[in-house]
Design a protein around this motif. Structure first.
Motif, PDB file in Angstrom:
ATOM      1  N   GLY A   1      -8.531   2.638  26.390  1.00 28.66           N
ATOM      2  CA  GLY A   1      -7.188   2.076  26.434  1.00 28.66           C
ATOM      3  C   GLY A   1      -6.393   2.510  25.223  1.00 28.66           C
ATOM      4  N   LEU A   2      -5.180   2.017  25.133  1.00 30.60           N
ATOM      5  CA  LEU A   2      -4.258   2.354  24.045  1.00 30.60           C
ATOM      6  C   LEU A   2      -3.652   1.070  23.509  1.00 30.60           C
ATOM      7  N   THR A   3      -3.109   1.134  22.302  1.00 32.48           N
ATOM      8  CA  THR A   3      -2.352  -0.016  21.793  1.00 32.48           C
ATOM      9  C   THR A   3      -1.257  -0.371  22.800  1.00 32.48           C
TER      10      THR A   3
ATOM     11  N   ASP B   1      -0.370  18.267  35.263  1.00 32.61           N
ATOM     12  CA  ASP B   1      -1.133  18.715  34.091  1.00 32.61           C
ATOM     13  C   ASP B   1      -2.413  17.922  33.841  1.00 32.61           C
ATOM     14  N   GLY B   2      -2.786  17.047  34.783  1.00 35.56           N
ATOM     15  CA  GLY B   2      -4.036  16.302  34.616  1.00 35.56           C
ATOM     16  C   GLY B   2      -3.939  15.113  33.670  1.00 35.56           C
ATOM     17  N   GLU B   3      -2.704  14.722  33.268  1.00 30.40           N
ATOM     18  CA  GLU B   3      -2.552  13.594  32.346  1.00 30.40           C
ATOM     19  C   GLU B   3      -2.868  12.283  33.055  1.00 30.40           C
ATOM     20  N   ILE B   4      -3.504  11.361  32.319  1.00 30.26           N
ATOM     21  CA  ILE B   4      -3.819  10.034  32.853  1.00 30.26           C
ATOM     22  C   ILE B   4      -2.563   9.163  32.766  1.00 30.26           C
ATOM     23  N   LEU B   5      -2.169   8.581  33.891  1.00 30.90           N
ATOM     24  CA  LEU B   5      -1.019   7.672  33.942  1.00 30.90           C
ATOM     25  C   LEU B   5      -1.531   6.293  34.347  1.00 30.90           C
ATOM     26  N   THR B   6      -0.885   5.261  33.832  1.00 29.07           N
ATOM     27  CA  THR B   6      -1.312   3.894  34.174  1.00 29.07           C
ATOM     28  C   THR B   6      -0.109   2.979  34.331  1.00 29.07           C
ATOM     29  N   ARG B   7      -0.256   1.976  35.211  1.00 22.02           N
ATOM     30  CA  ARG B   7       0.850   1.050  35.484  1.00 22.02           C
ATOM     31  C   ARG B   7       0.270  -0.339  35.736  1.00 22.02           C
TER      32      ARG B   7
ATOM     33  N   LEU C   1       2.992   4.599  32.577  1.00 20.80           N
ATOM     34  CA  LEU C   1       2.878   4.991  31.175  1.00 20.80           C
ATOM     35  C   LEU C   1       2.052   6.273  31.092  1.00 20.80           C
ATOM     36  N   HIS C   2       2.588   7.250  30.369  1.00 21.94           N
ATOM     37  CA  HIS C   2       1.922   8.546  30.203  1.00 21.94           C
ATOM     38  C   HIS C   2       1.061   8.465  28.942  1.00 21.94           C
ATOM     39  N   THR C   3      -0.243   8.481  29.117  1.00 22.24           N
ATOM     40  CA  THR C   3      -1.169   8.175  28.010  1.00 22.24           C
ATOM     41  C   THR C   3      -1.294   9.290  26.978  1.00 22.24           C
ATOM     42  N   GLY C   4      -1.006  10.539  27.384  1.00 19.29           N
ATOM     43  CA  GLY C   4      -1.235  11.660  26.467  1.00 19.29           C
ATOM     44  C   GLY C   4      -2.680  12.133  26.505  1.00 19.29           C
ATOM     45  N   ASP C   5      -3.501  11.513  27.376  1.00 21.88           N
ATOM     46  CA  ASP C   5      -4.891  11.940  27.540  1.00 21.88           C
ATOM     47  C   ASP C   5      -5.043  12.683  28.864  1.00 21.88           C
ATOM     48  N   ILE C   6      -5.918  13.660  28.869  1.00 27.02           N
ATOM     49  CA  ILE C   6      -6.219  14.423  30.083  1.00 27.02           C
ATOM     50  C   ILE C   6      -7.511  13.865  30.671  1.00 27.02           C
TER      51      ILE C   6
ATOM     52  N   ASP D   1      -9.738  15.232  27.363  1.00 28.30           N
ATOM     53  CA  ASP D   1      -9.180  15.517  26.029  1.00 28.30           C
ATOM     54  C   ASP D   1      -7.815  14.888  25.837  1.00 28.30           C
ATOM     55  N   ARG D   2      -7.307  15.041  24.614  1.00 29.61           N
ATOM     56  CA  ARG D   2      -5.936  14.642  24.295  1.00 29.61           C
ATOM     57  C   ARG D   2      -5.014  15.780  24.701  1.00 29.61           C
ATOM     58  N   LYS D   3      -3.949  15.456  25.423  1.00 35.93           N
ATOM     59  CA  LYS D   3      -2.995  16.476  25.856  1.00 35.93           C
ATOM     60  C   LYS D   3      -2.463  17.275  24.671  1.00 35.93           C
TER      61      LYS D   3
END
Length: 586
Positions: free
Chosen positions: A362-364, A400-406, A431-436, A449-451
């Motif tokens: 997760g993220l802050t 681009d394979g980025e993980i998105l969450t809502r 929310l675009h996490t910046g993680d792949i 990985d991290r985008k």
């Protein structure tokens, strides 16, 4: 009564699971316990005292301290007024404190001790907005936090009811400033509902109840431990605060907790210490130790490995792994791991030893949990961060394979930064996490990985550094590493050895150990590290392999500015600091 705001957890626990040791900490070598009733009463006094100081709804109050009961009492005291807590790491710079105090508009500050009092006094010099600095320890010349509680001691707690009723679930509970690797920190606005929805979504998967104890040592200023604090309150789990990171091993044996949260780096250290002790064994004991270890490294939560393997594992648990469980207090049902990627070999060996590690992610900005591996083996896939928790949506961007969450866990936004908020949360609420990442088997989320951290070689190949770094750190001789090579022909690595592991190796090989600085220049040591890298390279694609490396003589630390408080490497800073070493590899 349902819990819709985090301070509702106090009356919830008092009604359902009142505990004599709701919170506990060591004072003068003795565990001092605070009952649920004590916590509620003291939180009420702090709320009433802060109100007398003029603190009202939406005002900002900072807390800067290592984990202790006072942190929690003040946190609840702030919340009940509808005010906003601004927790900060004790390890950040005076400049960062000054920036956050100004940016958030902080009115009152609570700090742990004299060192932090001096630091905060320097940061707030000339700032008229700060009404007072209160200390948890007794500090000469400083106001003590008990003075705030005493201001409200004789007032009627019923006076708080209309103030509590005026707090809506969507009101801001806390402003958490993220320690970005570039620029000034950003204030993440998290609401009561963000944290409540997250704890309720994660609750079914954390195997604890009101008969259990937790040991807490990850910083409460980080949202991971903060959310777990509220989850423990909801479940009626007693919380014991470790004296310090250095004393966690002692406190585990004393408290005998059923659950604790950690970051992978600490599990790596536990594992390395266990292996180092195994290296000291001789004869049959040594053979049995490494036989058990080999069995453990083959463990798979998702596979039935047959009757013979199961019988061998039972024996290994009886004669070897039982000592591992005793070292953690003997009662641990689950270890929750987050903040960074966990090496799969660690998850395998701890699971084999009946220590169930639940890796999550997760993220802050997501309050924080998006996904977590479950306690039951059939719902735990090693190498992934598990399925999404209840109420949380996850998808992978086809571009681009980025993980998105809502979902209800998504922050309200960055404080006073609508443009930055719009960059990370799209119009549809994703929310675009910046993680792949990818989703395996229809439900298990895997971070690749991290985008922003993907490296692109001059040959046009993309390299995921974290995955390679985790492979390298499987060596007991490698403490820290950072893969470099953006725009270059090949990948290379900066490596900080595990000097304790290196000393053990030298002793085993009959090599005289002089100093850390001297040893990393010796040809026989460089050859050993080359063999460790060759071993990791065997599991990598040709374009990912590490062609060159540099050994460094000093650990990267939070204090030196090379690690974030979550112990992730600050790539930009390390790249700048070691530019000569990096350039020499090309």
């Amino acid at each position: 009564m349902t819990v819709t705001r985090t301070f509702d957890l106090l009356s919830h626990q008092l009604r359902k699971y009142p505990q004599p040791d709701c919170l506990a900490a060591k004072v003068n070598n003795n565990w001092v316990k605070h009952s649920t009733q004590d916590v509620q009463d003291k939180a009420n006094q702090i709320s009433l005292g802060l109100r007398k100081l003029g603190i009202k709804k939406d005002d900002k109050v900072a807390i800067i301290s290592f984990n202790r009961p006072e942190w929690v009492l003040v946190d609840f005291g702030i919340q009940q007024l509808g005010a906003v807590s601004v927790p900060m790491y004790p390890t950040i710079t005076v400049e960062d404190y000054r920036f956050i105090f100004n940016d958030a508009g902080v009115s009152v500050v609570f700090v742990a001790d004299s060192a932090l009092y001096n630091k905060v006094s320097a940061a707030t010099a000339g700032m008229s907005s700060i009404q007072g600095i209160y200390t948890f320890d007794q500090v000469q010349g400083a106001s003590h936090w008990s003075e705030v509680a005493q201001l409200g001691e004789h007032d009627d707690p019923e006076e708080l009811e209309p103030l509590k009723a005026a707090v809506a679930p969507d009101d801001i509970l806390t402003l958490i400033y993220t320690s970005g690797t570039t620029g000034n920190p950003k204030g993440v606005m998290l609401t009561h509902n963000n944290l409540v929805s997250n704890l309720l979504g994660a609750m079914p998967y954390v195997p604890v109840d009101h008969t259990h104890r937790a040991l807490s040592f990850l910083p409460l200023s980080h949202v991971f431990e903060r959310m777990l604090l509220y989850l423990y309150f909801y479940a009626g789990v007693s919380i014991y605060y470790a004296e310090s990171i250095e004393k966690v091993a002692d406190n585990l044996r004393e408290v005998q907790p059923h659950v604790f949260a950690t970051v992978p780096r600490l599990l790596e250290k536990v594992y390395d210490k266990i292996v180092a002790k195994g290296m000291e064994l001789t004869g049959i004991k040594r053979k049995l130790f490494f036989w058990a270890l080999e069995l453990g490294l083959k463990y798979d939560t998702q596979a039935n490995q047959g009757w013979l393997y199961e019988q061998q594992l039972k024996l290994a648990n009886k004669i070897i792994f039982n000592k591992w469980r005793e070292a953690l207090g003997g009662n641990v049902r689950a270890v929750v791991s987050g903040g960074a990627a966990l090496q799969p070999r660690l998850a395998r060996v701890f699971w084999a030893a009946q220590i169930r590690v639940m890796e999550g992610y997760g993220l802050t900005e997501t309050s924080p949990v998006i996904a977590v591996n479950r306690w039951e083996p059939e719902n735990n896939m090693i190498g992934t961060v598990g399925p999404a928790i209840d109420g949380v949506e996850v998808k992978i961007s086809p571009e681009d394979g980025e993980i998105l969450t809502r979902g209800p866990h998504i922050m309200k936004g960055y404080y006073k930064q609508p443009e930055l908020t719009a960059e990370i949360i799209d119009r549809d609420g994703w929310l675009h996490t910046g993680d792949i990442g990818e989703i395996i088997g229809g439900k298990y989320l895997k971070i690749t990985d991290r985008k922003k951290e993907m490296l692109k070689t001059s040959g046009g190949k993309y390299i995921a550094p974290q995955m390679i770094e985790n492979k390298l750190k499987e060596s007991v001789l490698i403490e820290q590493t950072m893969v470099v090579g953006d725009g270059q022909k090949y990948a290379a690595a900066l490596i900080v050895p595990s000097f304790a592991g290196l000393q053990d190796y030298c002793q085993f090989k009959g090599i005289t150990y002089t100093t850390d600085e001297d040893m990393i220049t010796k040809p026989e040591i460089l050859e050993k590290f080359q063999r460790e890298i060759d071993k990791a390279n065997e599991q990598l694609a040709q374009f990912e392999t590490i062609k060159k490396f540099k050994l460094l003589p000093k650990l990267w630390t939070i204090e030196s500015g090379e690690l974030t408080p979550k112990l992730s490497v600050k790539r930009r800073i390390i790249t700048a600091r070691y530019s000569n070493e990096i350039n020499s590899m090309y």
